[in-house]
Design a protein around this motif. Structure first.
Motif, PDB file in Angstrom:
ATOM      1  N   GLU A  19      14.747  17.790  -4.110  1.00 38.24           N
ATOM      2  CA  GLU A  19      14.571  16.577  -3.312  1.00 38.24           C
ATOM      3  C   GLU A  19      14.530  15.380  -4.256  1.00 38.24           C
ATOM      4  OE1 GLU A  19      14.652  16.137  -0.200  1.00 38.24           O
ATOM      5  OE2 GLU A  19      13.995  17.942   0.856  1.00 38.24           O
ATOM      6  N   GLU A  20      15.153  14.305  -3.856  1.00 37.85           N
ATOM      7  CA  GLU A  20      15.140  13.094  -4.672  1.00 37.85           C
ATOM      8  C   GLU A  20      13.726  12.516  -4.707  1.00 37.85           C
ATOM      9  OE1 GLU A  20      16.219  10.496  -7.251  1.00 37.85           O
ATOM     10  OE2 GLU A  20      17.706  11.891  -6.441  1.00 37.85           O
ATOM     11  N   GLY A  27      12.799   9.764  -6.767  1.00 43.57           N
ATOM     12  CA  GLY A  27      12.785   8.337  -7.017  1.00 43.57           C
ATOM     13  C   GLY A  27      12.037   8.033  -8.297  1.00 43.57           C
ATOM     14  N   ARG A  67       5.136   9.755  -0.756  1.00 41.28           N
ATOM     15  CA  ARG A  67       6.534   9.739  -1.185  1.00 41.28           C
ATOM     16  C   ARG A  67       7.146  11.134  -1.182  1.00 41.28           C
ATOM     17  NH1 ARG A  67       8.442   5.018  -4.050  1.00 41.28           N
ATOM     18  NH2 ARG A  67       6.925   3.328  -3.818  1.00 41.28           N
ATOM     19  N   GLU A 101      11.214  11.181   3.172  1.00 40.79           N
ATOM     20  CA  GLU A 101      12.459  10.963   2.438  1.00 40.79           C
ATOM     21  C   GLU A 101      12.725   9.483   2.220  1.00 40.79           C
ATOM     22  OE1 GLU A 101      17.136  12.305   2.727  1.00 40.79           O
ATOM     23  OE2 GLU A 101      15.633  13.252   3.988  1.00 40.79           O
ATOM     24  N   ASP A 102      12.469   8.668   3.215  1.00 37.62           N
ATOM     25  CA  ASP A 102      12.707   7.232   3.069  1.00 37.62           C
ATOM     26  C   ASP A 102      11.768   6.611   2.047  1.00 37.62           C
ATOM     27  OD1 ASP A 102      14.687   7.409   4.951  1.00 37.62           O
ATOM     28  OD2 ASP A 102      13.437   6.708   6.619  1.00 37.62           O
ATOM     29  N   ALA A 121      10.659   7.932  -0.681  1.00 34.34           N
ATOM     30  CA  ALA A 121      10.994   8.274  -2.057  1.00 34.34           C
ATOM     31  C   ALA A 121      11.823   7.181  -2.724  1.00 34.34           C
ATOM     32  CB  ALA A 121      11.743   9.602  -2.102  1.00 34.34           C
ATOM     33  N   ALA A 122      12.681   6.533  -1.947  1.00 33.14           N
ATOM     34  CA  ALA A 122      13.576   5.527  -2.517  1.00 33.14           C
ATOM     35  C   ALA A 122      12.947   4.137  -2.596  1.00 33.14           C
ATOM     36  CB  ALA A 122      14.854   5.453  -1.693  1.00 33.14           C
ATOM     37  N   GLU A 123      11.750   3.978  -2.053  1.00 31.37           N
ATOM     38  CA  GLU A 123      11.113   2.666  -2.056  1.00 31.37           C
ATOM     39  C   GLU A 123      10.814   2.209  -3.486  1.00 31.37           C
ATOM     40  OE1 GLU A 123       7.540   2.676   0.162  1.00 31.37           O
ATOM     41  OE2 GLU A 123       8.488   3.194   2.067  1.00 31.37           O
ATOM     42  N   PRO A 124      11.073   0.952  -3.799  1.00 27.76           N
ATOM     43  CA  PRO A 124      10.642   0.433  -5.100  1.00 27.76           C
ATOM     44  C   PRO A 124       9.116   0.384  -5.147  1.00 27.76           C
ATOM     45  CG  PRO A 124      11.439  -1.348  -3.722  1.00 27.76           C
ATOM     46  CD  PRO A 124      11.729  -0.078  -2.972  1.00 27.76           C
TER      47      PRO A 124
END
Length: 388
Positions: A184-185, A187, A227, A231-232, A234-237
């Protein structure tokens, strides 16, 4: 300008002293050798090895003969590498370098130790959930600090001119274990948080500086859980300096103080033995905060800095050195490692231009990576560049 080639003790053992040192002086034309003293696990391709091409290096092994009396009562002690048998390559290298008028440096990997971390998990860093990162040793742990000081004392026996201190700091999540898997990504923000050490010694050090260490750990764990679950998310700054109302930033500053104090202790001990110590900052300025690397503080503490000048052009090497200047490290306090291989150099003129840039800036030492991993033609390229 002093010059040296980094090498493994197995290069000396397998090729013999006359061939090994003859190539360093006659082909590369350098004034010293930087021999690995303690090294991590690896699998490498050796283009000019006399009998084999692929070789494994065992984890966390010493390529000198540890003195049992020095390590008495210590849990953390480096075992001699099986590859050296009954020999002491550092004693052999010390005799050879004295006879040939060369410098001997000890390339020493301190906290990235994939043997001692697994054998002594309590000495490894712990993330916010208490998971130990077993390929590392935590520089805040008193036994790790004693281990590092004893290594310096050991290397002084060989008349070493300088210790090249690699991995004398914390590491992030993605460092040093084969078959690491991240399906899983995560980030970059979550990865950064997963690499921060919250072991009892690190939290105690932060608490002593007035940081609410337990609150920081709890908020880091909660942020990671969010995170990891979404899934959403994980990409948050994210902003490390804002988490826990700024307390995480203060916690990381305590980690920097831990690394700086250890490096300063080792540099002082090395000086007492007539040696120098250079702190390897492989990533360069602006990349080491999470690892506990505070370049201005290290420089103020009298610790020399070494970095990687891996780049295609001389201008890029110049920019790397200039970046250190912006962080308080003058060129005169810097050693730079170059690669003469094709991925960095298209010929002797390219390498000579980089060396000329370093000389012009006042960098006193240049080293070349790595004897056993390069073709013999790359040794010739060093010699031509140094003569040019």
């Amino acid at each position: 300008m002093q010059s040296s080639v980094l090498a493994f003790a197995t290069d000396l053992i397998d090729e013999g002293a006359d061939t090994f040192f003859g190539r360093l002086t006659d082909r590369a034309g350098v004034g010293g050798v930087t021999l690995a003293a303690v090294y991590h696990e690896a699998r490498d391709v050796f283009p000019h090895h006399p009998t084999r091409v692929v070789r494994y290096l065992e984890p966390g092994a010493a390529y000198f003969r540890p003195d049992p009396a020095r390590w008495a009562g210590q849990r953390l002690a480096p075992p001699p590498a099986r590859a050296i048998g009954d020999r002491d390559p550092f004693a052999e290298a010390a005799e050879q370098t004295r006879r040939r008028g060369l410098k001997l440096h000890a390339w020493t990997v301190f906290c990235h130790n994939d043997r001692l971390g697994f054998e002594h998990p309590d000495c490894a860093p712990a993330n916010a959930f208490g998971d130990r990162l077993l390929t590392e040793l935590c520089p805040a742990h008193p036994e790790v600090r004693r281990y590092a000081l004893t290594l310096v004392d050991e290397l002084a026996r060989y008349g070493v001119d300088a210790i090249r201190a690699e991995s004398l700091h914390f590491h992030g999540l993605r460092h040093g274990y084969h078959h690491e898997r991240y399906f899983e990504e995560l980030g970059p923000f979550a990865e950064a948080l997963l690499g921060i050490c919250f072991c009892p010694h690190c939290t105690a050090a932060a608490t002593a500086r007035g940081v609410a260490a337990e609150r920081v750990r709890e908020e880091v764990a909660a942020e990671l859980r969010r995170r990891l679950a979404e899934e959403d998310a994980a990409a948050e700054p994210g902003a490390l300096d804002r988490l826990a109302d700024g307390e995480l930033a203060a916690y990381l500053e305590a980690s920097c103080a831990t690394v700086t104090s250890l490096a300063a202790e080792l540099a002082e001990r090395a000086g007492q033995h007539g040696m120098r110590l250079s702190f390897m900052d492989a990533g360069g300025p602006g990349t080491g905060w999470l690892s506990g690397i505070d370049l201005p503080a290290l420089t103020k503490a009298g610790v020399g800095i070494e970095t990687l000048g891996y780049a295609r052009t001389a201008d890029a090497v110049r920019e790397k050195v200039a970046a250190f200047g912006l962080h308080g490290v003058r060129p005169a306090e810097l050693a730079v490692i170059l690669r003469p291989m094709a991925q960095d150099c298209d010929g002797p003129a390219n390498l000579a231009e980089k060396i000329a840039v370093l000389r012009g800036l006042g960098v006193p030492e240049v080293e070349f990576y790595n004897y056993g991993l390069m073709r013999l033609s790359s040794l010739d390229r060093i010699g031509a560049a140094l003569r040019g």
